[in-house]
Design an enzyme around this catalytic site. Structure first.
Site, PDB file in Angstrom:
ATOM      1  N   SER A  63       0.853  -1.364  -0.159  1.00 13.56           N
ATOM      2  CA  SER A  63      -0.056  -0.132  -0.045  1.00 13.56           C
ATOM      3  C   SER A  63       0.893   1.304   0.040  1.00 13.56           C
ATOM      4  O   SER A  63       0.173   2.218  -0.243  1.00 13.56           O
ATOM      5  CB  SER A  63      -0.919   0.057   1.136  1.00 13.56           C
ATOM      6  OG  SER A  63      -2.158  -0.604   0.976  1.00 13.56           O
ATOM      7  N   LYS A  66       0.255   3.423  -2.906  1.00 12.13           N
ATOM      8  CA  LYS A  66      -0.712   4.344  -3.161  1.00 12.13           C
ATOM      9  C   LYS A  66      -0.538   5.732  -2.907  1.00 12.13           C
ATOM     10  O   LYS A  66      -1.215   6.515  -3.545  1.00 12.13           O
ATOM     11  CB  LYS A  66      -1.992   3.958  -2.050  1.00 12.13           C
ATOM     12  CG  LYS A  66      -2.600   2.447  -2.144  1.00 12.13           C
ATOM     13  CD  LYS A  66      -3.392   2.040  -1.237  1.00 12.13           C
ATOM     14  CE  LYS A  66      -3.986   0.554  -1.375  1.00 12.13           C
ATOM     15  NZ  LYS A  66      -4.762  -0.072  -0.130  1.00 12.13           N
ATOM     16  N   TYR A 188      -3.886  -2.514 -10.504  1.00 11.82           N
ATOM     17  CA  TYR A 188      -3.710  -2.381  -8.938  1.00 11.82           C
ATOM     18  C   TYR A 188      -2.981  -3.354  -8.306  1.00 11.82           C
ATOM     19  O   TYR A 188      -2.260  -3.055  -7.501  1.00 11.82           O
ATOM     20  CB  TYR A 188      -5.384  -2.482  -8.499  1.00 11.82           C
ATOM     21  CG  TYR A 188      -5.126  -2.394  -7.012  1.00 11.82           C
ATOM     22  CD1 TYR A 188      -4.947  -1.000  -6.260  1.00 11.82           C
ATOM     23  CD2 TYR A 188      -5.372  -3.574  -6.462  1.00 11.82           C
ATOM     24  CE1 TYR A 188      -5.026  -1.291  -4.843  1.00 11.82           C
ATOM     25  CE2 TYR A 188      -5.312  -3.482  -4.898  1.00 11.82           C
ATOM     26  CZ  TYR A 188      -5.181  -2.286  -4.011  1.00 11.82           C
ATOM     27  OH  TYR A 188      -5.159  -2.318  -2.819  1.00 11.82           O
ATOM     28  N   TYR A 240      -4.212   2.818   7.847  1.00  6.77           N
ATOM     29  CA  TYR A 240      -5.618   2.219   8.064  1.00  6.77           C
ATOM     30  C   TYR A 240      -6.236   2.666   9.203  1.00  6.77           C
ATOM     31  O   TYR A 240      -6.454   3.954   9.309  1.00  6.77           O
ATOM     32  CB  TYR A 240      -5.311   0.751   8.246  1.00  6.77           C
ATOM     33  CG  TYR A 240      -4.192   0.266   7.409  1.00  6.77           C
ATOM     34  CD1 TYR A 240      -4.439   0.135   5.868  1.00  6.77           C
ATOM     35  CD2 TYR A 240      -3.128  -0.458   7.605  1.00  6.77           C
ATOM     36  CE1 TYR A 240      -3.480  -0.356   5.261  1.00  6.77           C
ATOM     37  CE2 TYR A 240      -2.083  -1.035   7.034  1.00  6.77           C
ATOM     38  CZ  TYR A 240      -2.511  -0.732   5.662  1.00  6.77           C
ATOM     39  OH  TYR A 240      -1.429  -1.518   4.767  1.00  6.77           O
ATOM     40  N   VAL A 258       1.112  -3.781   3.947  1.00 11.39           N
ATOM     41  CA  VAL A 258       0.924  -5.030   4.257  1.00 11.39           C
ATOM     42  C   VAL A 258       2.341  -6.001   4.387  1.00 11.39           C
ATOM     43  O   VAL A 258       2.529  -7.086   4.614  1.00 11.39           O
ATOM     44  CB  VAL A 258      -0.157  -5.879   4.071  1.00 11.39           C
ATOM     45  CG1 VAL A 258      -1.241  -5.283   4.641  1.00 11.39           C
ATOM     46  CG2 VAL A 258      -0.365  -6.220   2.394  1.00 11.39           C
TER      47      VAL A 258
HETATM   48  N1  GLU Z   1      -2.344  -5.133  -2.202  1.00 12.26           N
HETATM   49  C1  GLU Z   1      -3.051  -5.196  -0.803  1.00 12.26           C
HETATM   50  C2  GLU Z   1      -4.295  -5.352  -0.938  1.00 12.26           C
HETATM   51  O1  GLU Z   1      -4.945  -4.699  -1.752  1.00 12.26           O
HETATM   52  C3  GLU Z   1      -2.639  -3.771  -0.316  1.00 12.26           C
HETATM   53  C4  GLU Z   1      -2.748  -3.854   1.156  1.00 12.26           C
HETATM   54  C5  GLU Z   1      -2.007  -3.019   1.996  1.00 12.26           C
HETATM   55  O2  GLU Z   1      -0.954  -2.730   1.946  1.00 12.26           O
HETATM   56  O3  GLU Z   1      -2.465  -2.036   2.840  1.00 12.26           O
HETATM   57  O4  GLU Z   1      -5.035  -6.024   0.005  1.00 12.26           O
END
Ligand code: GLU
Length: 304
Positions: A63, A66, A188, A240, A258
């Site tokens: 993530s 992002k 994605y 999060y 994650v």
């Molecule tokens: N590729 C992971 C998902 O979509 C990213 C989650 C993350 O790192 O928060 O679940």
């Protein structure tokens, strides 16, 4: 204050504490990692570059990507971007579906999966060669030619990606996804599979500590106001539903993934990246959080 000594001492101290975290196993390929890995790298606006432990080893940034996809789409759409995604903390898990239904397919923020899928859709629409253009942007900013997507990790996530597929289809039903959902999801998953080291990450994120300008070439990536906004979003939404806790304990804008990575930015001072793969119950690196908490305590530097 000697930042190198502080980092070295904290590394030695935190490396040996008991790690109560767990590897992210909902993406099976992410468990194929040495769970004891621990690396830290800092890049400062004064030109210091310093790292310890596994700081040159690449890992799945998940993530953290992002933030990068958000930056590119912000450069493309400017303030119109916020018609597609909002800027409020969600207070729910990163992959939650509940708010999306009530809020008509406009995700709460770009760092939950729903928001990141909308951002991926924007890039698919606007970039000529989305995968290549994205990678070129990342390579240029981090001064590294060695960065790539991991097809194993992207494939592994795709096989288990039912929840992301549900999110993407739900947003599409509200008209906030332009492209075919399966293309958005593939892009994605590729983005999330990007592998980078702590050194590459702290180099890349340094421009967010430098008013939007790269340190080496003095190239403007974002305006000062856009830079402030990206940092504000990392501060409020980067962890999060543990973003409040991170602000409380660490006091810096940042983003976790994650794969166990965390990047944090101290405006006008530095960018720092930490990697330790075992995650706490909220999905953030257990030792990474501990390190950053103690780092800002010892240095007595935070944005507050
Ligand atoms: N590729 C992971 C998902 O979509 C990213 C989650 C993350 O790192 O928060 O679940």
């Amino acid at each position: 204050m000697n930042i190198k000594v502080i980092i070295e001492n904290l590394y030695d101290k935190i490396k040996i504490i008991e790690d109560n975290g767990q590897l992210a196993n909902y993406i099976p390929e992410l468990t194929r990692v040495n769970s004891e890995s621990f690396g830290i790298h800092i890049s400062t606006v004064e030109g210091l570059n310093f790292g310890v432990g596994n700081c040159y080893e690449q890992f799945s940034i998940q993530s953290i990507v992002k933030v990068l996809s958000l930056i590119i789409s912000y450069r493309i759409l400017g303030e119109d971007l916020w018609k597609r995604v909002k800027v409020e903390p969600s207070g729910t898990a990163f992959n939650s579906l509940v708010q999306l239904e009530v809020e008509n397919g406009i995700p709460r923020n770009p760092f939950i999966n729903a928001g990141a899928l909308v951002i991926a859709d924007i890039l698919l629409t606007h970039l000529d060669n989305p995968e290549k253009d994205f990678l070129d942007f990342v390579k240029n900013l981090s001064h590294s030619r060695e960065i790539s997507y991991s097809s194993h990790i992207a494939e592994s996530e795709k096989k288990a990606g039912f929840r992301n597929a549900a999110l993407c289809n739900l947003i599409k039903s509200f008209g906030n996804i332009e492209n075919d959902p399966s293309d958005v999801l593939d892009f994605y998953f590729n983005l999330c599979s990007l592998e980078m080291s702590c050194e590459e990450l702290s180099n890349l994120f340094l421009f967010l500590a430098n008013d939007g300008f790269t340190l080496k070439e003095n190239t403007q990536i974002l305006t000062r106001s856009q830079t402030k906004r990206i940092n504000a979003l990392m501060q409020t939404c980067g962890f999060y539903d543990e973003s409040g806790e991170f602000a409380f304990k660490v006091g810096l804008p940042g983003k976790s993934g994650v794969g166990g990575g965390i990047v944090a930015v101290h405006p006008k001072q530095y960018a720092i990246a930490v990697w330790s793969p075992k995650l706490n119950s909220k999905g953030n690196s257990y030792k990474g959080m501990k390190f950053l908490e103690e780092f800002t305590t010892e240095t007595e530097l935070s944005i507050f």
